[in-house]
Design an enzyme around this catalytic site. Sequence first.
Site, PDB file in Angstrom:
ATOM      1  N   GLU A 112      36.538  45.331  50.163  1.00 37.47           N
ATOM      2  CA  GLU A 112      37.560  44.657  49.353  1.00 37.47           C
ATOM      3  C   GLU A 112      38.281  45.722  48.533  1.00 37.47           C
ATOM      4  O   GLU A 112      37.638  46.606  47.975  1.00 37.47           O
ATOM      5  CB  GLU A 112      36.909  43.616  48.431  1.00 37.47           C
ATOM      6  CG  GLU A 112      37.855  42.916  47.474  1.00 37.47           C
ATOM      7  CD  GLU A 112      38.935  42.115  48.193  1.00 37.47           C
ATOM      8  OE1 GLU A 112      40.103  42.566  48.139  1.00 37.47           O
ATOM      9  OE2 GLU A 112      38.616  41.076  48.798  1.00 37.47           O
ATOM     10  N   ASP A 139      40.033  50.013  52.753  1.00 31.54           N
ATOM     11  CA  ASP A 139      40.525  49.214  53.874  1.00 31.54           C
ATOM     12  C   ASP A 139      39.450  49.103  54.957  1.00 31.54           C
ATOM     13  O   ASP A 139      38.944  50.110  55.460  1.00 31.54           O
ATOM     14  CB  ASP A 139      41.781  49.874  54.432  1.00 31.54           C
ATOM     15  CG  ASP A 139      42.413  49.094  55.584  1.00 31.54           C
ATOM     16  OD1 ASP A 139      41.952  47.974  55.868  1.00 31.54           O
ATOM     17  OD2 ASP A 139      43.360  49.607  56.193  1.00 31.54           O
ATOM     18  N   ASP A 162      44.363  35.826  54.080  1.00 35.37           N
ATOM     19  CA  ASP A 162      45.713  35.371  53.750  1.00 35.37           C
ATOM     20  C   ASP A 162      46.353  34.748  54.983  1.00 35.37           C
ATOM     21  O   ASP A 162      46.471  35.395  56.020  1.00 35.37           O
ATOM     22  CB  ASP A 162      46.544  36.569  53.274  1.00 35.37           C
ATOM     23  CG  ASP A 162      47.851  36.140  52.619  1.00 35.37           C
ATOM     24  OD1 ASP A 162      48.417  35.110  53.035  1.00 35.37           O
ATOM     25  OD2 ASP A 162      48.304  36.831  51.690  1.00 35.37           O
ATOM     26  N   LYS A 234      34.774  26.912  44.696  1.00 44.95           N
ATOM     27  CA  LYS A 234      35.604  26.065  43.838  1.00 44.95           C
ATOM     28  C   LYS A 234      36.985  25.876  44.449  1.00 44.95           C
ATOM     29  O   LYS A 234      37.531  24.777  44.453  1.00 44.95           O
ATOM     30  CB  LYS A 234      35.718  26.688  42.445  1.00 44.95           C
ATOM     31  CG  LYS A 234      34.407  26.718  41.669  1.00 44.95           C
ATOM     32  CD  LYS A 234      34.592  27.413  40.334  1.00 44.95           C
ATOM     33  CE  LYS A 234      33.256  27.498  39.594  1.00 44.95           C
ATOM     34  NZ  LYS A 234      33.393  28.222  38.304  1.00 44.95           N
ATOM     35  N   GLU A 236      37.775  26.034  47.623  1.00 42.54           N
ATOM     36  CA  GLU A 236      37.668  25.177  48.798  1.00 42.54           C
ATOM     37  C   GLU A 236      37.462  23.720  48.396  1.00 42.54           C
ATOM     38  O   GLU A 236      38.057  22.814  48.991  1.00 42.54           O
ATOM     39  CB  GLU A 236      36.507  25.643  49.676  1.00 42.54           C
ATOM     40  CG  GLU A 236      36.394  24.926  51.002  1.00 42.54           C
ATOM     41  CD  GLU A 236      35.274  25.472  51.861  1.00 42.54           C
ATOM     42  OE1 GLU A 236      34.984  24.854  52.910  1.00 42.54           O
ATOM     43  OE2 GLU A 236      34.698  26.516  51.500  1.00 42.54           O
TER      44      GLU A 236
END
Length: 254
Positions: A112, A139, A162, A234, A236
Amino acid sequence: MNLPATAPPPDVPGPTDSADAADPAATTPRNPRYGQRLKSFVKRGGRTTDGQQRAYDELGPTYLLPYRAEPLDFAATFGREAPTVLEIGFGMGEATAHIAALMPETNFLCCEVHEPGVGALLKRIGEQGLTNIRICAHDAVDVLDHMLPTGTLAGIHVFFPDPWHKKRHNKRRLIQSPLVAKLADRLQPGGYLHCATDWQPYAEQMLEVLSAEPMLRNSADGWAEKPHYRPLTKFENRGLKLGHGVWDLVFIKR
């Protein structure tokens, strides 16, 4: 990318690490369909809190794994021999910490680049006493290319990447054939790739792309049941209350 209020010690991989700074684009494969360098992330804003910064300072030396363009020694990294699961893009680390606590016999290598998210997961590691997580703030494509040899992973998690809702941006989606081929190559025979999304058009694209990869087979007839280890976050739960669907896909390395 925002910098934390206080920089981590020089020998700790800090939140300013990024693929663009550490590895020239010329050495990293490009998406052959679109001519773009393969990347697993888009830089986001956000502020690192004082608590997250303390976690960087106190826990970073132990749980942050520096990016190095050389094969990773899993036993040395985790201090034991155990199956290792790669997670790409863990957000704020809520699901990651839950799964790591539920599966203490498994190692979790988590990528991340969003520094508040890295700080949040470090904070959860300290609060929950987790020892089976290592974070590479870099990455994931570079990590795949240079740190993870063929056939070394027991599993891979890609949860809620995303969706790039606009059609003209669909080419930026993470789950595309070039990356899926890399992921499948790094899995052990019988290893699994678990993707989840709450955007149906992306779920349909994921199913198409994953089904086309010859190294993988679908574990279900279409969508998979949500595996027991993946919690409802939360975010979801809010989506489900609004009538949004969630789609899980679990593919197995042949």
